[in-house]
Write a protein that holds these residues in place. Sequence first.
Motif, PDB file in Angstrom:
ATOM      1  N   ILE A  51       0.822  -1.230   0.000  1.00 58.11           N
ATOM      2  CA  ILE A  51       0.000   0.000   0.000  1.00 58.11           C
ATOM      3  C   ILE A  51       0.848   1.269   0.000  1.00 58.11           C
ATOM      4  O   ILE A  51       0.449   2.272  -0.563  1.00 58.11           O
ATOM      5  CB  ILE A  51      -1.067   0.047   1.127  1.00 58.11           C
ATOM      6  CG1 ILE A  51      -0.448  -0.004   2.513  1.00 58.11           C
ATOM      7  CG2 ILE A  51      -2.131  -1.010   0.932  1.00 58.11           C
ATOM      8  CD1 ILE A  51      -1.414   0.400   3.603  1.00 58.11           C
ATOM      9  N   THR A  52       2.058   1.217   0.605  1.00 58.12           N
ATOM     10  CA  THR A  52       2.902   2.429   0.553  1.00 58.12           C
ATOM     11  C   THR A  52       3.457   2.648  -0.859  1.00 58.12           C
ATOM     12  O   THR A  52       3.850   3.756  -1.212  1.00 58.12           O
ATOM     13  CB  THR A  52       4.077   2.376   1.562  1.00 58.12           C
ATOM     14  OG1 THR A  52       4.814   1.175   1.368  1.00 58.12           O
ATOM     15  CG2 THR A  52       3.593   2.455   2.994  1.00 58.12           C
ATOM     16  N   GLN A  53       3.479   1.577  -1.671  1.00 55.04           N
ATOM     17  CA  GLN A  53       3.915   1.709  -3.067  1.00 55.04           C
ATOM     18  C   GLN A  53       2.775   2.172  -3.975  1.00 55.04           C
ATOM     19  O   GLN A  53       2.987   2.969  -4.879  1.00 55.04           O
ATOM     20  CB  GLN A  53       4.449   0.356  -3.593  1.00 55.04           C
ATOM     21  CG  GLN A  53       5.759  -0.083  -2.985  1.00 55.04           C
ATOM     22  CD  GLN A  53       6.903   0.844  -3.331  1.00 55.04           C
ATOM     23  OE1 GLN A  53       7.077   1.233  -4.475  1.00 55.04           O
ATOM     24  NE2 GLN A  53       7.685   1.230  -2.326  1.00 55.04           N
ATOM     25  N   ASP A  55      -0.484   3.483  -3.144  1.00 55.35           N
ATOM     26  CA  ASP A  55      -1.404   4.567  -2.795  1.00 55.35           C
ATOM     27  C   ASP A  55      -0.700   5.916  -2.908  1.00 55.35           C
ATOM     28  O   ASP A  55       0.270   6.177  -2.200  1.00 55.35           O
ATOM     29  CB  ASP A  55      -1.945   4.372  -1.370  1.00 55.35           C
ATOM     30  CG  ASP A  55      -3.132   5.267  -1.104  1.00 55.35           C
ATOM     31  OD1 ASP A  55      -2.933   6.503  -1.113  1.00 55.35           O
ATOM     32  OD2 ASP A  55      -4.245   4.755  -0.879  1.00 55.35           O
ATOM     33  N   PRO A  56      -1.191   6.798  -3.793  1.00 56.03           N
ATOM     34  CA  PRO A  56      -0.520   8.105  -3.983  1.00 56.03           C
ATOM     35  C   PRO A  56      -0.453   8.939  -2.700  1.00 56.03           C
ATOM     36  O   PRO A  56       0.505   9.688  -2.499  1.00 56.03           O
ATOM     37  CB  PRO A  56      -1.393   8.808  -5.032  1.00 56.03           C
ATOM     38  CG  PRO A  56      -2.213   7.725  -5.658  1.00 56.03           C
ATOM     39  CD  PRO A  56      -2.373   6.641  -4.644  1.00 56.03           C
ATOM     40  N   SER A  57      -1.466   8.800  -1.813  1.00 49.27           N
ATOM     41  CA  SER A  57      -1.463   9.620  -0.596  1.00 49.27           C
ATOM     42  C   SER A  57      -0.384   9.188   0.395  1.00 49.27           C
ATOM     43  O   SER A  57      -0.091   9.880   1.356  1.00 49.27           O
ATOM     44  CB  SER A  57      -2.839   9.580   0.081  1.00 49.27           C
ATOM     45  OG  SER A  57      -3.066   8.282   0.609  1.00 49.27           O
ATOM     46  N   LEU A  58       0.212   7.988   0.146  1.00 55.35           N
ATOM     47  CA  LEU A  58       1.259   7.501   1.057  1.00 55.35           C
ATOM     48  C   LEU A  58       2.662   7.650   0.460  1.00 55.35           C
ATOM     49  O   LEU A  58       3.606   7.038   0.934  1.00 55.35           O
ATOM     50  CB  LEU A  58       0.999   6.029   1.430  1.00 55.35           C
ATOM     51  CG  LEU A  58      -0.333   5.710   2.125  1.00 55.35           C
ATOM     52  CD1 LEU A  58      -0.398   4.242   2.506  1.00 55.35           C
ATOM     53  CD2 LEU A  58      -0.549   6.563   3.371  1.00 55.35           C
ATOM     54  N   GLN A  59       2.758   8.468  -0.591  1.00 62.36           N
ATOM     55  CA  GLN A  59       4.085   8.683  -1.200  1.00 62.36           C
ATOM     56  C   GLN A  59       4.811   9.820  -0.476  1.00 62.36           C
ATOM     57  O   GLN A  59       5.171  10.828  -1.066  1.00 62.36           O
ATOM     58  CB  GLN A  59       3.932   9.018  -2.689  1.00 62.36           C
ATOM     59  CG  GLN A  59       3.124   8.009  -3.485  1.00 62.36           C
ATOM     60  CD  GLN A  59       3.870   6.700  -3.696  1.00 62.36           C
ATOM     61  OE1 GLN A  59       5.010   6.698  -4.136  1.00 62.36           O
ATOM     62  NE2 GLN A  59       3.237   5.586  -3.387  1.00 62.36           N
ATOM     63  N   THR A  60       5.000   9.652   0.821  1.00 60.18           N
ATOM     64  CA  THR A  60       5.685  10.685   1.616  1.00 60.18           C
ATOM     65  C   THR A  60       6.886  10.046   2.313  1.00 60.18           C
ATOM     66  O   THR A  60       6.948   8.807   2.422  1.00 60.18           O
ATOM     67  CB  THR A  60       4.733  11.263   2.686  1.00 60.18           C
ATOM     68  OG1 THR A  60       4.406  10.207   3.604  1.00 60.18           O
ATOM     69  CG2 THR A  60       3.463  11.822   2.079  1.00 60.18           C
ATOM     70  N   PRO A  61       7.827  10.867   2.811  1.00 64.20           N
ATOM     71  CA  PRO A  61       9.006  10.298   3.489  1.00 64.20           C
ATOM     72  C   PRO A  61       8.640   9.348   4.623  1.00 64.20           C
ATOM     73  O   PRO A  61       9.247   8.289   4.776  1.00 64.20           O
ATOM     74  CB  PRO A  61       9.732  11.535   4.021  1.00 64.20           C
ATOM     75  CG  PRO A  61       9.343  12.625   3.095  1.00 64.20           C
ATOM     76  CD  PRO A  61       7.929  12.335   2.674  1.00 64.20           C
ATOM     77  N   MET A  62       7.611   9.706   5.408  1.00 61.05           N
ATOM     78  CA  MET A  62       7.222   8.874   6.548  1.00 61.05           C
ATOM     79  C   MET A  62       6.891   7.443   6.094  1.00 61.05           C
ATOM     80  O   MET A  62       7.331   6.463   6.702  1.00 61.05           O
ATOM     81  CB  MET A  62       5.999   9.499   7.223  1.00 61.05           C
ATOM     82  CG  MET A  62       5.447   8.705   8.384  1.00 61.05           C
ATOM     83  SD  MET A  62       4.073   9.647   9.093  1.00 61.05           S
ATOM     84  CE  MET A  62       3.309   8.424  10.102  1.00 61.05           C
TER      85      MET A  62
END
Length: 314
Positions: A51-53, A55-62
């Motif tokens: 999902i971190t790969q 989902d666009p909303s999870l494309q953050t450093p965290m």
Amino acid sequence: MSHSAMGNHTTLTDFIFLGFSDVPDLQEFLFGMFLIIYLVILMGNSLIIIITQVDPSLQTPMYFFLGNFSFLEICYVSVTVPRLLTDLCRQNRSISFLACAVQMYFFLVFGATECFILTAMAYDRYVAICNPLLYPLIMNSRLCIHLAAGCWSTGIPVHIGFTYLIFSLPFCGSTQLNHFFCDIPPILQLACGDTFAIEILVYVISVLVVTIPFMLILGSYVKIISTILKLPTAAGRAKAFSTCSSHLVVVALFFGSGIITYLRPKSSHSTGMDKFLSLFYTIVTPMFNPIIYCLRNKDVLVALKKFLPKWIVL
């Protein structure tokens, strides 16, 4: 078992894990329990990576660091758990000298990487909360990739030399390793001759790899919490703290058990306690990570709700 006489010393070619053989009636129960935990770790962490790969909303450093962390957890548990599961099913639990050294090496490298990645994640939260306007500028993709590469590679050269030193000690007498994997304290108990220099080295490396990252994380959180407390609204404080709380829980679980195991005096080591603590940081903490991150993190929950129905339909 081949032994070649060398004065009082004998050369060992393998160790025998005692593992959980002191509770013969529980072997099947333990196998079932560890197998379920291992599958939960593999599936939970794989889901976070996916999902971190996607989902666009999870494309953050965290979430970039969280993806790295989840992949690391899969590597970390795979060093010890598959071997533990096979040992619970068979009588012959011997492990060759070389296999034992390799297992210890990867366990130490991934353990060190975990300390460093948790520190990078704390730095990310520190910048996000204490310097929110500069956050996109500071935590750019180049810095994130450099930090991640540093976390993954720093432990490699240190632990090659360290593992070599431990396994070049003379081993004689008992070959029974009262543990379920090749960890430092039980291996040192089987070494004959003076292990004082190695024990000092264990402390030094533990301080560099465990204590310093832990202090950096604590320092970050002192600043984070003081910043959060200055926020004008309760809703703002709650939102800021919710982005850190899952990381803080994981840090407490992992570092707590690791520090107790490696930095407490040798006199207070008891084998049962060592095994229990090892279970904690090798199996229990990696199982909790995906659970903590999925349940305590609204962004991850939202992404899961979007992702899972599509996946189930497929």
